[in-house]
Design a protein around this motif. Structure first.
Motif, PDB file in Angstrom:
ATOM      1  N   TYR A 127       0.836  -1.196   0.000  1.00 15.18           N
ATOM      2  CA  TYR A 127       0.000   0.000   0.000  1.00 15.18           C
ATOM      3  C   TYR A 127       0.873   1.250   0.000  1.00 15.18           C
ATOM      4  CZ  TYR A 127      -3.782  -3.204   1.162  1.00 15.18           C
ATOM      5  OH  TYR A 127      -4.690  -4.228   1.135  1.00 15.18           O
ATOM      6  N   LEU A 128       0.520   2.165  -0.884  1.00 15.97           N
ATOM      7  CA  LEU A 128       1.124   3.489  -0.917  1.00 15.97           C
ATOM      8  C   LEU A 128       0.178   4.447  -0.206  1.00 15.97           C
ATOM      9  CD1 LEU A 128       3.300   5.501  -2.131  1.00 15.97           C
ATOM     10  CD2 LEU A 128       1.634   5.861  -3.978  1.00 15.97           C
ATOM     11  N   THR A 129       0.701   5.155   0.790  1.00 14.41           N
ATOM     12  CA  THR A 129      -0.077   6.143   1.521  1.00 14.41           C
ATOM     13  C   THR A 129       0.660   7.465   1.429  1.00 14.41           C
ATOM     14  OG1 THR A 129      -0.751   4.377   3.038  1.00 14.41           O
ATOM     15  CG2 THR A 129      -1.177   6.641   3.739  1.00 14.41           C
ATOM     16  N   TRP A 130      -0.088   8.561   1.187  1.00 14.67           N
ATOM     17  CA  TRP A 130       0.583   9.845   0.975  1.00 14.67           C
ATOM     18  C   TRP A 130      -0.310  10.994   1.415  1.00 14.67           C
ATOM     19  CZ3 TRP A 130      -1.860   7.107  -2.759  1.00 14.67           C
ATOM     20  CH2 TRP A 130      -2.766   7.770  -3.599  1.00 14.67           C
ATOM     21  N   CYS A 131       0.274  12.180   1.471  1.00 15.80           N
ATOM     22  CA  CYS A 131      -0.474  13.386   1.773  1.00 15.80           C
ATOM     23  C   CYS A 131      -0.957  14.002   0.474  1.00 15.80           C
ATOM     24  CB  CYS A 131       0.402  14.370   2.543  1.00 15.80           C
ATOM     25  SG  CYS A 131      -0.304  16.036   2.662  1.00 15.80           S
ATOM     26  N   GLU A 132      -2.279  14.032   0.307  1.00 22.26           N
ATOM     27  CA  GLU A 132      -2.871  14.716  -0.826  1.00 22.26           C
ATOM     28  C   GLU A 132      -3.153  16.141  -0.383  1.00 22.26           C
ATOM     29  OE1 GLU A 132      -6.583  14.175  -3.978  1.00 22.26           O
ATOM     30  OE2 GLU A 132      -6.134  12.602  -2.527  1.00 22.26           O
ATOM     31  N   LEU A 133      -2.381  17.079  -0.895  1.00 25.63           N
ATOM     32  CA  LEU A 133      -2.405  18.442  -0.379  1.00 25.63           C
ATOM     33  C   LEU A 133      -3.802  19.040  -0.441  1.00 25.63           C
ATOM     34  CD1 LEU A 133       0.921  19.716  -1.986  1.00 25.63           C
ATOM     35  CD2 LEU A 133       0.520  19.118   0.400  1.00 25.63           C
ATOM     36  N   GLY A 134      -4.199  19.630   0.670  1.00 20.17           N
ATOM     37  CA  GLY A 134      -5.509  20.239   0.764  1.00 20.17           C
ATOM     38  C   GLY A 134      -6.625  19.267   1.038  1.00 20.17           C
ATOM     39  N   VAL A 135      -6.306  17.968   1.117  1.00 22.15           N
ATOM     40  CA  VAL A 135      -7.328  16.941   1.307  1.00 22.15           C
ATOM     41  C   VAL A 135      -7.094  16.165   2.596  1.00 22.15           C
ATOM     42  CG1 VAL A 135      -8.297  14.803   0.374  1.00 22.15           C
ATOM     43  CG2 VAL A 135      -7.759  16.729  -1.157  1.00 22.15           C
ATOM     44  N   LEU A 137      -8.155   8.348   3.517  1.00 20.11           N
ATOM     45  CA  LEU A 137      -7.891   7.464   4.643  1.00 20.11           C
ATOM     46  C   LEU A 137      -8.224   8.116   5.978  1.00 20.11           C
ATOM     47  CD1 LEU A 137      -6.837   4.581   4.547  1.00 20.11           C
ATOM     48  CD2 LEU A 137      -4.565   5.433   5.118  1.00 20.11           C
ATOM     49  N   TRP A 138      -7.680   9.300   6.216  1.00 25.43           N
ATOM     50  CA  TRP A 138      -7.878   9.999   7.491  1.00 25.43           C
ATOM     51  C   TRP A 138      -7.414  11.431   7.301  1.00 25.43           C
ATOM     52  CZ3 TRP A 138      -4.522  10.432  12.362  1.00 25.43           C
ATOM     53  CH2 TRP A 138      -5.307  10.761  13.497  1.00 25.43           C
ATOM     54  N   SER A 139      -8.076  12.358   7.952  1.00 26.11           N
ATOM     55  CA  SER A 139      -7.676  13.754   7.857  1.00 26.11           C
ATOM     56  C   SER A 139      -7.164  14.300   9.173  1.00 26.11           C
ATOM     57  CB  SER A 139      -8.858  14.605   7.367  1.00 26.11           C
ATOM     58  OG  SER A 139      -9.199  14.238   6.049  1.00 26.11           O
ATOM     59  N   GLY A 140      -6.818  13.410  10.110  1.00 24.90           N
ATOM     60  CA  GLY A 140      -6.249  13.846  11.373  1.00 24.90           C
ATOM     61  C   GLY A 140      -7.290  14.347  12.343  1.00 24.90           C
ATOM     62  N   THR A 141      -6.848  15.170  13.283  1.00 29.91           N
ATOM     63  CA  THR A 141      -7.692  15.612  14.385  1.00 29.91           C
ATOM     64  C   THR A 141      -8.327  16.975  14.139  1.00 29.91           C
ATOM     65  OG1 THR A 141      -5.908  16.746  15.568  1.00 29.91           O
ATOM     66  CG2 THR A 141      -6.152  14.375  15.952  1.00 29.91           C
ATOM     67  N   GLY A 142      -8.037  17.565  13.002  1.00 26.13           N
ATOM     68  CA  GLY A 142      -8.551  18.898  12.706  1.00 26.13           C
ATOM     69  C   GLY A 142      -7.502  19.975  12.721  1.00 26.13           C
ATOM     70  N   LEU A 143      -6.257  19.641  13.099  1.00 25.01           N
ATOM     71  CA  LEU A 143      -5.176  20.604  13.029  1.00 25.01           C
ATOM     72  C   LEU A 143      -4.767  20.820  11.571  1.00 25.01           C
ATOM     73  CD1 LEU A 143      -2.927  19.425  16.011  1.00 25.01           C
ATOM     74  CD2 LEU A 143      -4.597  21.289  15.987  1.00 25.01           C
ATOM     75  N   ALA A 144      -4.024  21.880  11.336  1.00 21.16           N
ATOM     76  CA  ALA A 144      -3.614  22.205   9.972  1.00 21.16           C
ATOM     77  C   ALA A 144      -2.639  21.178   9.416  1.00 21.16           C
ATOM     78  CB  ALA A 144      -2.961  23.594   9.944  1.00 21.16           C
ATOM     79  N   GLU A 202       0.848  16.856  12.134  1.00 15.78           N
ATOM     80  CA  GLU A 202      -0.197  17.873  12.020  1.00 15.78           C
ATOM     81  C   GLU A 202       0.326  19.200  12.550  1.00 15.78           C
ATOM     82  OE1 GLU A 202      -4.546  16.596  12.568  1.00 15.78           O
ATOM     83  OE2 GLU A 202      -3.518  15.598  14.221  1.00 15.78           O
ATOM     84  N   GLY A 203      -0.410  20.269  12.252  1.00 13.86           N
ATOM     85  CA  GLY A 203      -0.121  21.573  12.825  1.00 13.86           C
ATOM     86  C   GLY A 203       0.892  22.400  12.079  1.00 13.86           C
ATOM     87  N   GLY A 204       1.422  21.887  10.949  1.00 15.23           N
ATOM     88  CA  GLY A 204       2.476  22.605  10.238  1.00 15.23           C
ATOM     89  C   GLY A 204       3.821  22.367  10.886  1.00 15.23           C
ATOM     90  N   THR A 205       4.885  22.566  10.120  1.00 19.57           N
ATOM     91  CA  THR A 205       6.217  22.215  10.610  1.00 19.57           C
ATOM     92  C   THR A 205       6.868  23.323  11.433  1.00 19.57           C
ATOM     93  OG1 THR A 205       8.284  21.124   9.921  1.00 19.57           O
ATOM     94  CG2 THR A 205       7.542  23.029   8.627  1.00 19.57           C
ATOM     95  N   GLU A 206       6.042  24.306  11.891  1.00 19.51           N
ATOM     96  CA  GLU A 206       6.559  25.372  12.738  1.00 19.51           C
ATOM     97  C   GLU A 206       6.281  25.027  14.203  1.00 19.51           C
ATOM     98  OE1 GLU A 206       5.945  26.132   8.733  1.00 19.51           O
ATOM     99  OE2 GLU A 206       4.243  26.082  10.130  1.00 19.51           O
ATOM    100  N   ARG A 207       6.056  26.034  15.054  1.00 21.27           N
ATOM    101  CA  ARG A 207       5.931  25.777  16.489  1.00 21.27           C
ATOM    102  C   ARG A 207       4.730  24.902  16.849  1.00 21.27           C
ATOM    103  NH1 ARG A 207      10.362  27.701  15.960  1.00 21.27           N
ATOM    104  NH2 ARG A 207      11.274  29.393  17.195  1.00 21.27           N
ATOM    105  N   GLY A 208       3.714  24.867  15.980  1.00 18.26           N
ATOM    106  CA  GLY A 208       2.549  24.042  16.269  1.00 18.26           C
ATOM    107  C   GLY A 208       2.670  22.598  15.824  1.00 18.26           C
ATOM    108  N   HIS A 209       3.843  22.195  15.355  1.00 17.49           N
ATOM    109  CA  HIS A 209       4.030  20.846  14.830  1.00 17.49           C
ATOM    110  C   HIS A 209       3.704  19.809  15.899  1.00 17.49           C
ATOM    111  CE1 HIS A 209       5.092  18.670  11.365  1.00 17.49           C
ATOM    112  NE2 HIS A 209       6.340  18.381  11.648  1.00 17.49           N
ATOM    113  N   SER A 210       3.139  18.674  15.479  1.00 15.70           N
ATOM    114  CA  SER A 210       2.753  17.636  16.429  1.00 15.70           C
ATOM    115  C   SER A 210       2.634  16.297  15.723  1.00 15.70           C
ATOM    116  CB  SER A 210       1.431  17.996  17.115  1.00 15.70           C
ATOM    117  OG  SER A 210       0.410  18.147  16.153  1.00 15.70           O
TER     118      SER A 210
END
Length: 481
Positions: A137-145, A166-173, A193-201
């Motif tokens: 299985y190939l799993t990837w981030c479909e941008l904006g989705v 598959l899943w869109s996470g918890t609602g974080l960016a 999730e949360g972007g790769t800045e201070r909100g990264h998680s």
């Protein structure tokens, strides 16, 4: 939300998006490389604490064509896996309008790695491969989705079905960076999730099949340092794996910002490590579990080997196209500006190089990207300290030399220790030249302008040489203070 007290990286310097797989008692690590070639550094360890650089996955132009080398383009986050005696590396080359995923294969981690197989219909970034029996299985981030998935033939990169959400996470960016693994009867999907800045998680979900449906962990995010007064920030993009002794661990990226708010990280996103415990079949990040100590990354290179050490890389082109080792050192020759550098891995360091420019222009440079660089430049009779910040190039101190004369120059980074309200940056960069009278400092520059918080992007500082014309470098020494 868990925060861990890790302070020392397992692999320091610009080594983001870590991915680990284990074969027997040996661990293998890959990282993103973005615009730099060779692409995707590969490391080996038997204890998770000491990592040896054994090569790269992308080592030739047929795998990774030349590009403009613009900052934070190129090869994004990889996944490294081993299946039926073969190493697979899947990643994204974002150069182009609709980036598809590429898969490389090798029988040995040191290569040679195959030509890339390219998907059709899996546009996005951050791909992952997992196997359930004979099915891959190939799993990837479909941008904006969010996170998407499809069955794939890993040898041809051909999708075997239409992609599914598959899943869109918890609602974080920015849900991204998926990895899927199995433990017991559960399949786990780990994402950033949360972007790769201070909100990264890091968040996790589980299901009874690699295709889901996936249920999020009640304790998500399982790792984040957002709003925490800890030295390591921006923690995310994790890979969870089982160790040889049956325990589990997590590798993730983080940064070490310093200076006045908002803090400035200069060496890029680095690779960190922590332990995992399991509570009710959910992963819990714990620390300390691995006794990682500060590493001395000092090196001395006289360039007299058959080829450049694997630490050297160039934006947009492979170094050997313009940089050749030989009996007298490193010869650099190009009719356009080229740069070859090594990742800066320490927070405080001094580096001295000896070079001669026989034609055109050459420089010993500290580079974050093409628009953020400090350098000691040599051209004709002048040695001059310069800074490039965005579209502004500034000349600082200079001296006069005989044309073609060999010169010894130094670049050093010293942390700022300013008082409250003194607006300290992460460090001060000193640019100097050595003369008969001793070391002459040409400039002392604020290091914040070579930080991600100022320049943006996903990379870190590189220390090395730029040329337009012809130059010879005989030695470089870099010493951690």
């Amino acid at each position: 939300m868990t925060a861990v007290e890790v302070s020392e990286p397992a692999v320091a310097g610009f080594h983001p998006d870590p991915t680990i797989c284990r074969v027997g008692d040996t661990y293998y690590l890959a990282n993103s490389s973005f615009e730099y070639r060779p692409g995707v550094p590969l490391r080996v360890s038997t204890d998770l604490l000491h990592w040896d650089l054994v090569g790269h996955a992308f080592t030739r132009t047929s795998q990774l064509p030349d590009s403009e080398g613009l900052g934070s383009t190129g090869i994004f986050a990889p996944t490294l896996r081993h299946h039926d005696g073969v190493f697979y590396l899947v990643t994204t080359n974002v150069v182009g309008e609709a980036p598809e995923q590429v898969i490389l294969r090798a029988e040995s981690i040191a290569g040679p790695w195959s030509e890339p197989s390219v998907t059709q219909g899996a546009v996005g970034i951050d791909p992952d491969l997992c196997w359930d029996g004979d099915e891959c299985y190939l799993t990837w981030c479909e941008l904006g989705v969010g996170i998407s998935q499809a069955r794939i033939d890993p040898d041809t990169a051909q999708l075997q079905e239409e992609p599914r959400r598959l899943w869109s996470g918890t609602g974080l960016a920015h849900p991204e960076g998926p990895h899927i693994f199995k433990r017991g009867s559960w399949w786990y999907l780990v994402i950033a999730e949360g972007g790769t800045e201070r909100g990264h998680s890091v968040s996790v979900a589980r299901g009874v099949s690699p295709t889901g449906p996936f249920e999020g962990c009640p304790a998500n995010p399982i790792l984040s340092h957002r709003s925490r007064a800890v030295a390591v920030q921006n923690t995310g993009h994790a890979d969870i794996f089982e160790k040889a002794d049956g325990d589990w661990a997590i590798t993730f990226l983080g940064t070490r910002p310093r200076g006045v708010s908002p803090g400035f990280h200069v060496n890029g996103r680095e690779t960190f490590l922590a332990g995992i415990e399991w509570h009710d079949d959910w992963p819990v990040v714990i620390d300390p579990r691995h006794e990682i100590v500060a590493t001395d990354h000092s090196f001395l290179d006289d360039f007299r080997g058959d080829r450049l050490h694997a630490r050297w890389a160039s934006p947009g082109v492979f170094p050997e196209t313009f940089a050749q080792t030989g009996a007298h050192g490193l010869r650099l020759a190009s009719d356009v500006v080229r740069f070859v550098g090594a990742r800066v891995q320490d927070l405080e360091w001094t580096s001295t190089a000896t070079l001669a420019v026989s034609e055109g222009w050459g420089a010993f440079a500290l580079r974050l990207d093409e628009a953020h660089m400090y350098a000691v430049e040599v051209e004709g009779e002048r040695v001059v300290a310069t800074s490039v910040i965005g579209e502004v190039r500034t000349e600082h101190g200079s001296i006069v030399i005989a044309p073609g004369q060999e010169v010894t120059v130094t670049i050093a980074a010293v942390p700022d220790h300013g008082q409250f309200l003194a607006r300290p940056g992460p460090d001060t960069i000193t640019l100097a030249v050595h003369t008969d009278e001793g070391e002459q400092v040409l400039a002392r520059l604020d290091g914040r302008y070579l930080s991600t918080e100022v320049a943006g992007g996903f990379t870190g500082r590189m220390l090395g040489f730029a040329v337009r014309g012809e130059a010879m470098v005989t030695t470089i020494a870099c010493t951690a203070r």
